[in-house]
Enzyme design. Structure first.
Site, mmCIF file in Angstrom:
data_model
loop_
_atom_site.group_PDB
_atom_site.id
_atom_site.type_symbol
_atom_site.label_atom_id
_atom_site.label_comp_id
_atom_site.label_asym_id
_atom_site.label_seq_id
_atom_site.Cartn_x
_atom_site.Cartn_y
_atom_site.Cartn_z
ATOM 1 N N SER A 38 39.108 34.595 41.047
ATOM 2 C CA SER A 38 39.001 35.044 39.659
ATOM 3 C C SER A 38 40.169 35.964 39.339
ATOM 4 O O SER A 38 40.884 36.419 40.227
ATOM 5 C CB SER A 38 37.693 35.809 39.460
ATOM 6 O OG SER A 38 37.783 37.052 40.122
ATOM 7 N N LYS A 39 40.312 36.226 38.046
ATOM 8 C CA LYS A 39 41.379 37.125 37.609
ATOM 9 C C LYS A 39 41.201 38.494 38.273
ATOM 10 O O LYS A 39 42.148 39.138 38.668
ATOM 11 C CB LYS A 39 41.327 37.269 36.090
ATOM 12 C CG LYS A 39 42.483 38.059 35.540
ATOM 13 C CD LYS A 39 42.354 38.282 34.071
ATOM 14 C CE LYS A 39 41.576 39.529 33.711
ATOM 15 N NZ LYS A 39 42.157 40.783 34.196
ATOM 16 N N ARG A 40 39.939 38.872 38.417
ATOM 17 C CA ARG A 40 39.653 40.175 39.030
ATOM 18 C C ARG A 40 40.157 40.254 40.481
ATOM 19 O O ARG A 40 40.629 41.274 40.924
ATOM 20 C CB ARG A 40 38.158 40.485 38.980
ATOM 21 C CG ARG A 40 37.870 41.711 38.121
ATOM 22 C CD ARG A 40 36.424 41.796 37.803
ATOM 23 N NE ARG A 40 36.026 40.494 37.237
ATOM 24 C CZ ARG A 40 34.858 39.912 37.414
ATOM 25 N NH1 ARG A 40 33.942 40.468 38.101
ATOM 26 N NH2 ARG A 40 34.573 38.750 36.863
ATOM 27 N N GLY B 29 42.754 38.727 41.590
ATOM 28 C CA GLY B 29 44.201 38.924 41.468
ATOM 29 C C GLY B 29 44.505 40.395 41.231
ATOM 30 O O GLY B 29 45.385 40.965 41.876
ATOM 31 N N ASP B 30 43.763 41.022 40.297
ATOM 32 C CA ASP B 30 43.988 42.443 39.997
ATOM 33 C C ASP B 30 43.767 43.284 41.252
ATOM 34 O O ASP B 30 44.534 44.198 41.570
ATOM 35 C CB ASP B 30 43.019 42.931 38.907
ATOM 36 C CG ASP B 30 43.261 42.210 37.578
ATOM 37 O OD1 ASP B 30 44.332 41.596 37.435
ATOM 38 O OD2 ASP B 30 42.360 42.255 36.712
#
Ligand code: GLU
Length: 509
Positions: free
Chosen positions: A265-267, A269-270
């Site tokens: 998920s994008k999270r 990646g963060d």
């Protein structure tokens, strides 16, 4: 006659484009091109509550950057326009009504309060499912339970309603997936999904089937997360158009977190410090910005390459593929069933390889922008190209060209004097003083000549050239990095080389 291959990517414009989305585009595109078919992009924007301003435009920009040009789309036009579902709104109702008439769907008048009450009731009874389905529908306010007159009266009064699909109990819904083979769904696990909403908009389920039919889609490839929706789509195909007309499905494996634990998920990646979106995305509501592969310095060729191998290989050891080669080699049957772990280090490796493989003219303009954004104006294009060629072997992401090459354009911002000082002595100091004198008199400013003179002076002074080259490098570039030190001196020129050595010597006093 064999029908023409027609595939579609059907994004909902709800935010940034996840790399899994680009991989779906890529597999669609490769399949279409391999079979001389058409690649269509259809914008699925029927869910107004999830609509995000700018997201559609952003998706097309991402596709453009990747070089995956649609044959038909909102932007490219085509025979089956419009390609934005919100503009096709009027086309869907008749199919919803047809389903009701034929007993495959029904009107449901339940209010939000009714639905909340239904869920409370199901919860209280310990039911494992809180869905509107075959077990509960006869207790709800719909045309299956009401008498025909009652339904007509509600409709005549303009009571808001939705159309729901009627899923029969105890039915096996089979289909063949191009990647997963034969699959069966048990209708008892499928709920009565809404097909047409109270605002007259279709839901995704109805719109996707109607549009795949009207746009003559031959193959539908999408992420594995859509597999649970497949039985609803198959039933709609069966009831509306006959199964023979249905596209062949392929549900693509998920892209997993680096540890293999669930969907990336994008999270993630963060949290782990890498991009998940193709390009920079800013949420218009929260103003939150998310970095993209493009902006952190990936080449589109590398991005495509690292995506295609997430779930596919051609059965050989080959890792580097160009888009043209992929069009020739790709086959959907070779796509793996299991999810593919994302590995950012490997992703960077692909970029490094593509930086080497391509001529610098392919990315020079982008690197120039990076230099200029740091205040280094590029005035001599030939010199710039030469520098890029000299340092490309050391670059993984495009901004590395600046780190590896800025000292060709300006003196280093700081010099690691401490490193030189650690082993500094008077004989070394004298060596550099002599080196300056010799270099001042040199006529041929070639790196071989500069190296020769450097070694001659070292020999005369009985010093090891290896112990002097490190300090020279630090004097010229600021630290222990960069290409061959005499090549650097040759490139920056006599005056600049001597200035940098003199400056460093003064700092060492
Ligand atoms: N609109 C769906 C999405 O947002 C498309 C799924 C499909 O391809 O059927 O991904």
């Amino acid at each position: 006659m064999v029908n023409k291959v027609r595939v579609r990517f059907a994004p909902s414009p709800t935010g940034g484009l996840h790399l899994g989305g680009v991989r779906t585009v890529l597999f669609n595109y490769l399949f279409a091109k391999k079979h001389g078919g058409d690649f269509i992009v259809r914008v699925e924007d029927t869910d107004q509550s999830r609509f995000v301003e700018g997201a559609e435009d952003y998706i097309f920009k991402c596709l453009h950057w990747c070089g995956l040009t649609p044959d038909e789309s909102v932007l490219h036009g085509g025979e089956y326009a419009p390609y934005r579902q919100s503009e096709r709104k009027e086309m869907y109702r008749q199919y919803g009504e047809q389903l009701v008439k034929e007993g495959h769907a029904y009107y449901a008048f339940d209010t939000t309060d009714d639905l909340d009450a239904m869920r409370e009731k199901l919860k209280a009874s310990g039911s494992s499912s809180l869905q509107y389905d075959q077990n509960i529908r006869m207790q709800m306010n719909n045309s299956l339970r009401l008498l025909p007159d009652e339904t007509q009266a509600l409709l005549a009064k303009g009571t808001p309603y939705v159309i729901r699909i009627k899923i029969n109990a105890n039915e096996v819904i089979p289909f063949t997936d191009m990647i997963r083979g034969d699959i069966e769904f048990d209708s008892n696990n499928v709920d009565d999904k809404v097909l047409l909403k109270a605002d007259g908009m279709p839901t995704y389920h109805l719109a996707v089937v109607v549009d795949d039919y009207l746009m003559k889609i031959s193959h539908a490839f999408r992420g594995e997360e859509w597999l649970p929706s497949a039985p609803v789509h198959i039933l709609l195909w069966k009831h509306l158009f006959g199964l023979h007309a249905m596209p062949q499905w392929a549900h693509l494996p998920l892209i997993l977190k680096p540890d293999g634990n669930g969907k990336l998920s994008k999270r993630d990646g963060d949290r782990l410090g890498f991009p998940v979106y193709a390009m920079d995305w800013q949420d218009p509501a929260t103003k939150e910005s998310t970095k993209g592969f493009k902006e952190i310095g990936f080449l589109p060729e590398a991005f495509i390459n690292l995506l295609v191998v997430l779930g596919w290989n051609d059965g050989t050891e080959q890792e580097i593929f160009s888009l043209d080669e992929l069009i020739e080699k790709f086959s959907i049957e070779k796509v793996h069933k299991g999810g593919a772990k994302f590995d950012f280090e490997k992703a960077k490796w692909y970029n490094h390889e593509w930086i080497q493989k391509l001529d610098v003219s392919n990315y020079e303009d982008r690197v120039k922008v990076i230099f200029e954004s740091k205040g280094v104006l590029i005035t001599d294009a030939v010199y710039f190209t030469k520098v890029l060629n000299l340092v490309k072997g050391r670059c993984t992401l495009l901004p590395d060209f600046y780190t590896q090459g800025c000292f060709f354009f300006q003196p280093p911002a700081s010099i690691d004097v401490a490193d030189i000082k650690a082993k500094w002595n008077e004989p070394k100091n004298l060596f550099f003083v002599e080196l300056i004198r010799t270099y001042q008199l040199t006529n041929s400013w070639e790196h071989t000549e500069l190296e020769k003179e450097f070694k001659e002076i070292a020999a005369v002074n009985q010093l090891k050239p290896g112990e002097l080259m490190g300090p020279l490098r630090i004097m010229l570039v600021g630290g222990k990095f960069g290409p061959g030190v005499f090549e650097i001196a040759a490139m920056i020129g006599k005056e600049e080389t001597i200035n940098r050595i003199e400056n460093a010597l003064s700092l060492l006093q």
